[in-house]
Design a protein around this motif. Structure first.
Motif, PDB file in Angstrom:
ATOM      1  N   UNK A  12      23.424  26.328  28.172  1.00  0.00           N
ATOM      2  CA  UNK A  12      24.423  26.320  27.319  1.00  0.00           C
ATOM      3  C   UNK A  12      24.474  25.757  25.866  1.00  0.00           C
ATOM      4  N   UNK A  13      24.723  26.825  24.928  1.00  0.00           N
ATOM      5  CA  UNK A  13      24.650  26.038  23.375  1.00  0.00           C
ATOM      6  C   UNK A  13      26.353  25.931  23.217  1.00  0.00           C
ATOM      7  N   UNK A  14      26.776  24.779  23.399  1.00  0.00           N
ATOM      8  CA  UNK A  14      28.275  24.476  23.075  1.00  0.00           C
ATOM      9  C   UNK A  14      28.737  24.563  21.688  1.00  0.00           C
ATOM     10  N   UNK A  15      29.828  24.818  21.427  1.00  0.00           N
ATOM     11  CA  UNK A  15      30.422  24.995  20.180  1.00  0.00           C
ATOM     12  C   UNK A  15      31.588  24.038  19.889  1.00  0.00           C
ATOM     13  N   UNK A  16      31.368  23.226  18.793  1.00  0.00           N
ATOM     14  CA  UNK A  16      32.437  22.211  18.484  1.00  0.00           C
ATOM     15  C   UNK A  16      33.310  22.428  17.466  1.00  0.00           C
ATOM     16  N   UNK A  17      34.538  22.742  17.623  1.00  0.00           N
ATOM     17  CA  UNK A  17      35.621  23.126  16.581  1.00  0.00           C
ATOM     18  C   UNK A  17      35.635  22.061  15.653  1.00  0.00           C
ATOM     19  N   UNK A  29      33.061  12.166  21.677  1.00  0.00           N
ATOM     20  CA  UNK A  29      33.130  13.606  21.810  1.00  0.00           C
ATOM     21  C   UNK A  29      31.771  14.473  21.777  1.00  0.00           C
ATOM     22  N   UNK A  30      30.828  14.009  20.982  1.00  0.00           N
ATOM     23  CA  UNK A  30      29.557  14.281  21.065  1.00  0.00           C
ATOM     24  C   UNK A  30      28.804  14.096  22.504  1.00  0.00           C
ATOM     25  N   UNK A  31      29.062  12.998  22.821  1.00  0.00           N
ATOM     26  CA  UNK A  31      28.442  12.548  24.180  1.00  0.00           C
ATOM     27  C   UNK A  31      28.848  13.467  25.184  1.00  0.00           C
ATOM     28  N   UNK A  32      30.162  13.678  25.440  1.00  0.00           N
ATOM     29  CA  UNK A  32      30.629  14.450  26.415  1.00  0.00           C
ATOM     30  C   UNK A  32      30.274  15.901  26.507  1.00  0.00           C
ATOM     31  N   UNK A  33      30.266  16.233  24.937  1.00  0.00           N
ATOM     32  CA  UNK A  33      29.842  17.915  24.923  1.00  0.00           C
ATOM     33  C   UNK A  33      28.438  18.140  25.373  1.00  0.00           C
ATOM     34  N   UNK A  34      27.581  17.088  25.008  1.00  0.00           N
ATOM     35  CA  UNK A  34      25.996  17.089  25.582  1.00  0.00           C
ATOM     36  C   UNK A  34      25.972  17.030  27.034  1.00  0.00           C
ATOM     37  N   UNK A  35      26.751  16.352  27.616  1.00  0.00           N
ATOM     38  CA  UNK A  35      26.854  16.214  28.998  1.00  0.00           C
ATOM     39  C   UNK A  35      26.622  17.499  29.748  1.00  0.00           C
ATOM     40  N   UNK A  36      27.142  18.536  29.455  1.00  0.00           N
ATOM     41  CA  UNK A  36      26.963  19.716  29.945  1.00  0.00           C
ATOM     42  C   UNK A  36      26.489  21.218  29.221  1.00  0.00           C
ATOM     43  N   UNK A  45      25.507  10.048   6.803  1.00  0.00           N
ATOM     44  CA  UNK A  45      24.394   9.480   7.520  1.00  0.00           C
ATOM     45  C   UNK A  45      24.717   8.863   9.025  1.00  0.00           C
ATOM     46  N   UNK A  46      25.806   8.270   9.082  1.00  0.00           N
ATOM     47  CA  UNK A  46      26.325   7.874  10.574  1.00  0.00           C
ATOM     48  C   UNK A  46      26.520   8.834  11.298  1.00  0.00           C
ATOM     49  N   UNK A  47      27.188   9.954  10.853  1.00  0.00           N
ATOM     50  CA  UNK A  47      27.670  10.894  11.812  1.00  0.00           C
ATOM     51  C   UNK A  47      26.551  11.790  12.343  1.00  0.00           C
ATOM     52  N   UNK A  48      25.454  12.287  11.244  1.00  0.00           N
ATOM     53  CA  UNK A  48      24.456  12.679  11.633  1.00  0.00           C
ATOM     54  C   UNK A  48      23.262  11.885  12.550  1.00  0.00           C
ATOM     55  N   UNK A  49      23.435  10.573  12.239  1.00  0.00           N
ATOM     56  CA  UNK A  49      22.551   9.762  13.292  1.00  0.00           C
ATOM     57  C   UNK A  49      23.108   9.744  14.593  1.00  0.00           C
ATOM     58  N   UNK A  50      24.487   9.879  14.886  1.00  0.00           N
ATOM     59  CA  UNK A  50      24.974   9.848  16.342  1.00  0.00           C
ATOM     60  C   UNK A  50      24.739  11.156  16.724  1.00  0.00           C
ATOM     61  N   UNK A  51      24.734  12.261  16.066  1.00  0.00           N
ATOM     62  CA  UNK A  51      24.275  13.504  16.641  1.00  0.00           C
ATOM     63  C   UNK A  51      22.522  13.477  16.974  1.00  0.00           C
ATOM     64  N   UNK A  52      21.876  12.897  16.062  1.00  0.00           N
ATOM     65  CA  UNK A  52      20.468  12.773  16.647  1.00  0.00           C
ATOM     66  C   UNK A  52      20.392  11.679  17.769  1.00  0.00           C
ATOM     67  N   UNK A  53      21.011  10.741  18.009  1.00  0.00           N
ATOM     68  CA  UNK A  53      20.972   9.739  19.108  1.00  0.00           C
ATOM     69  C   UNK A  53      21.312  10.581  20.300  1.00  0.00           C
ATOM     70  N   UNK A  54      22.513  11.015  20.325  1.00  0.00           N
ATOM     71  CA  UNK A  54      22.946  11.914  21.730  1.00  0.00           C
ATOM     72  C   UNK A  54      22.079  13.262  21.876  1.00  0.00           C
ATOM     73  N   UNK A  55      21.408  13.822  20.812  1.00  0.00           N
ATOM     74  CA  UNK A  55      20.668  14.954  21.091  1.00  0.00           C
ATOM     75  C   UNK A  55      19.025  14.365  21.651  1.00  0.00           C
ATOM     76  N   UNK A  80      19.069  11.596  23.635  1.00  0.00           N
ATOM     77  CA  UNK A  80      19.158  11.231  25.142  1.00  0.00           C
ATOM     78  C   UNK A  80      19.414  12.730  25.852  1.00  0.00           C
ATOM     79  N   UNK A  81      20.102  13.520  25.322  1.00  0.00           N
ATOM     80  CA  UNK A  81      20.093  14.838  26.199  1.00  0.00           C
ATOM     81  C   UNK A  81      19.138  16.062  26.019  1.00  0.00           C
ATOM     82  N   UNK A  82      17.877  15.253  25.148  1.00  0.00           N
ATOM     83  CA  UNK A  82      16.821  16.203  24.936  1.00  0.00           C
ATOM     84  C   UNK A  82      17.250  17.855  24.576  1.00  0.00           C
ATOM     85  N   UNK A  83      18.233  17.529  23.453  1.00  0.00           N
ATOM     86  CA  UNK A  83      18.839  18.696  22.983  1.00  0.00           C
ATOM     87  C   UNK A  83      18.561  19.039  21.765  1.00  0.00           C
TER      88      UNK A  83
END
Length: 721
Positions: free
Chosen positions: A406-411, A469-476, A511-521, A523-526
């Motif tokens: 699944x490639x999820x789409x964030x509104x 939000x990012x964590x929840x979306x990467x969970x599935x 920088x922080x928001x992209x960093x959060x994306x990088x962190x969650x990605x 962890x999810x190998x996404x």
């Protein structure tokens, strides 16, 4: 004054200084390189939406002083960023002779064993407050601090203060399968693709089947799906998946009742009732005119209540209880909002609406929860089931061998009357919505009606809303597409009542928001894809690239001055596609479906003839590029209607010649569909987000056998070549 620069006199004005101090733009360059200065009344209104009073000269002076005092009163900023692999300096406010101390508690609650060293300030700046000078020193966060959401403890002269310390990877690394190769997948509006067992709308069980079949029958490695964020609990349901009630939770209308474990606990009578409800909407599965979500949900919700009331085994109840514990207050927010909507009616902005008169702490809300505990638990339960079923779909993708699934789409945002805003109004701007400034396509600008996240609140809360939000979306999901990723840098805020033209940009800490994306990605190998279509400032493009975020390349948009770019010159770090959901599929576009629809709906600025001529010129330019590249023959150019399929596959062959790391094929292009899913600029004038999947002759296309269709197989061979 320079044509493209604010004058020194303007920059010295207190209102301008106040706006700039909190990231509110006081001027901007438009899409056509046109310079605009923001009117005072707009700045005052946007500042008010941030909770800052700028209503008078005295208020502006007081707000400026408060901002500066607050900034220097804190020992350390509420949120600080550390990039793994390099030392980071964190500024600390100190007295002239003070030396800061610091320690770190890791996110698991254990103390960090490394040393956080003080670093003396240079004394270059000082601020007079409370009869003393405040200057800055720093503490050094070591390079080896692991990624995660930690707590930084700072101590200065007997005072202590904590900050959220977000430690992130330097960039999102490509997964192994993409380092030397690229991947391709399908794009699907899952609600539009039904099976014989659907309830009139495609669901998570259908998605699982599609993912598995897409891999085993076509070799695809992902499926980009429409946003499946949470929706309303009762009809009427909002058709647009881009106007969700909450971005952290899922749309439980996508549940397949018969796939729930508790369905097996039903007695004969209850099972018969569920079957009867299913049969009442089964005919909707072959309706090719429109998707009827309301009829589907009126039947399905009754079936889900029957299954919920059947109870759970001790093991399943324990799993449900753990889910409720793990989702915490966020789940309570959404479930309570659903209950209020269910019992008190649809929320509105009216002063008498429960949305306005109550909040999470209201006695009326507590009484409602106490009065209907079963219904409240029902909404929690449906969210649990939806989470399970989406996870099952992703599991089916992985089992079949998909690299991403699944490639999820964030509104971009949430509904202004939704659960997220009602439960935590402080997280959102009050009195402003998000949109876009005027451009050549929308001369009045665009108002998307969604309240923006408040950047001041984000910083104060450690970006908790965004992290969750990012964590929840990467969970599935194995990948995440961010709609309008420029919103991580700045958003166009429109004050209430001003109109889309009269807004301004508000900056975010990318920088922080992209960093959060990088962190969650990590962890999810996404993988993360940012929708960066349109004019993208150079610094934004370079930042996205340096963070490992893939952009988007759409073949119909890759043109300049009437000439299409050779796909072989597209960028490597991108998700490539031929078209998008806001335009007709290839077969429709080649037959000028967009001209017919816009003309019929009165959406054209000029004459129909002029738009038709421009569309014909665009098509000729596309065909010329395809012919010059060797992707179609001259016969196709001379007889477009007679060679639609060859031209469509030629467009995809051209796309495969690009260096892009991800390629996406639209299922609508694989079956010959001509209708667009969404017509911008319309609401109910066009059946947006309600168009069922059909072939070019209007016959319904079902999940069963979808990837066995000759056209789908032929298109897959192009992508696999």
């Amino acid at each position: 004054m320079s044509q493209y620069r604010e004058s020194r006199e303007r920059l010295e004005r207190p209102l301008i200084r106040l706006a700039k101090a909190v990231g509110v733009a006081t001027s901007y360059m438009g899409m056509s390189n046109d310079y605009h200065e923001i009117a005072d009344d707009v700045l005052v209104s946007v500042l008010a939406a941030l909770g800052i009073d700028a209503s008078s000269d005295e208020a502006i002076a007081a707000s400026l002083k408060t901002l500066l005092d607050d900034k220097h009163r804190r020992l350390v900023a509420p949120t600080v960023l550390h990039v793994e692999g390099s030392d980071s300096k964190v500024l600390v406010n100190v007295g002239v002779f003070d030396i800061p101390e610091a320690s770190i508690t890791l996110e698991d609650g254990t103390p960090y064993q490394g040393k956080v060293m003080p670093d003396s300030g240079d004394g270059s700046t000082a601020y007079w407050m409370n009869d003393a000078f405040v200057t800055t020193a720093s503490v050094v966060i070591p390079a080896d601090l692991p990624i995660g959401y930690h707590t930084l403890h700072v101590k200065v002269a007997g005072r202590t203060q904590d900050a959220t310390l977000i430690s992130v990877p330097k960039r999102i690394e490509l997964i192994d399968a993409m380092k030397e190769h690229r991947l391709w997948g399908w794009m699907a509006q899952i609600y539009s693709i039904r099976s014989r067992e659907s309830w009139g709308v495609g669901d998570f069980a259908d998605l699982g089947t599609m993912l598995s079949d897409a891999k085993t029958k076509t070799g695809a490695d992902f499926m980009l799906i429409n946003p499946v964020h949470a929706a309303e609990p009762v009809t009427p349901l909002t058709p647009s998946p881009y106007l969700p009630i909450s971005r952290t939770f899922l749309n439980f209308t996508y549940i397949r009742p018969e796939a729930i474990a508790e369905y097996g606990l039903l007695g004969e009578e209850s099972r018969a009732r569920v079957k009867q409800l299913h049969d009442s909407v089964r005919s909707l599965n072959t309706n090719t005119d429109h998707i009827d979500r309301d009829a589907m949900w009126a039947a399905k919700m009754q079936a889900l209540w029957i299954i919920f009331k059947a109870g759970r085994t001790p093991e399943r109840q324990a799993a449900f209880d753990e889910y409720k514990r793990s989702r915490g207050e966020g789940l309570e927010a959404y479930a309570t909002w659903c209950l209020a909507y269910d019992k008190w009616g649809a929320p509105s902005a009216s002063p008498s609406s429960w949305f306005v008169t109550t909040n999470k702490d209201s006695a009326e809300v507590k009484a409602l929860r106490d009065r209907y505990p079963d219904t409240l638990d029902f909404y929690r339960w449906m969210e649990w089931i939806a989470t399970e079923q989406l996870a099952d779909a992703q599991g089916a993708a992985r089992k079949a061998g998909m690299e991403l699934g699944v490639m999820a789409d964030m509104a971009v945002g949430v509904h202004p009357l939704g659960a997220d805003v009602w439960w935590n109004p402080d997280r959102y701007a009050n009195g402003a919505t998000v949109g876009a400034p005027p451009d050549m396509f929308n001369q009045q600008g665009q108002d998307w009606s969604q309240p923006p996240l408040n950047p001041i609140s984000l910083e104060k809360t450690g970006y908790l809303a965004y992290r969750e939000m990012v964590h929840a979306m990467f969970a599935q999901a194995g990948a995440l597409r961010i709609d309008h990723i420029l919103g991580l840098f700045r958003l166009w805020w429109i004050p209430a009542g001003k109109g889309a033209k009269n807004g301004t940009y508000v900056a975010y800490d990318s920088a922080i928001m992209l960093g959060i994306l990088a962190l969650e990605a990590a962890r999810a190998h996404g993988v993360v894809v940012g929708e960066d279509l349109g004019v993208v400032p150079e610094q934004v493009a370079s930042s996205l690239a340096s963070h490992g975020v893939l952009g988007c390349a759409v073949e119909w948009f890759e043109q300049m001055n009437g000439v299409f770019r050779d796909p072989r010159r597209w960028r490597e770090m991108a998700l490539a596609s031929v078209d998008v959901h806001d335009m007709p599929p290839c077969a429709g576009y080649l037959q000028y479906e967009h001209v017919k629809v816009r003309a019929a709906l009165g959406l054209l600025e000029g004459s129909v003839d002029d738009f038709q001529k421009s569309a014909e010129a665009e098509q000729r330019a596309m065909l010329r590029m395809l012919l010059n590249g060797g992707w179609i023959s001259a016969d196709c150019v001379n007889d477009v209607p007679g060679h639609l399929q060859q031209i469509i596959e030629g467009m995809y062959r051209a796309m495969t010649a690009s260096p892009c790391k991800l390629l996406a094929a639209a299922i609508v292009d694989g079956v010959g569909e001509t209708r667009t899913q969404n017509q911008p600029g319309t609401n109910n004038e066009y059946p947006n987000w309600r168009v069922p999947l059909a072939d070019g002759d209007g016959n319904p296309i079902m999940v069963e056998g979808l990837f066995d269709q000759p056209r789908m197989q032929s298109l897959a061979r192009v992508l696999n070549a």
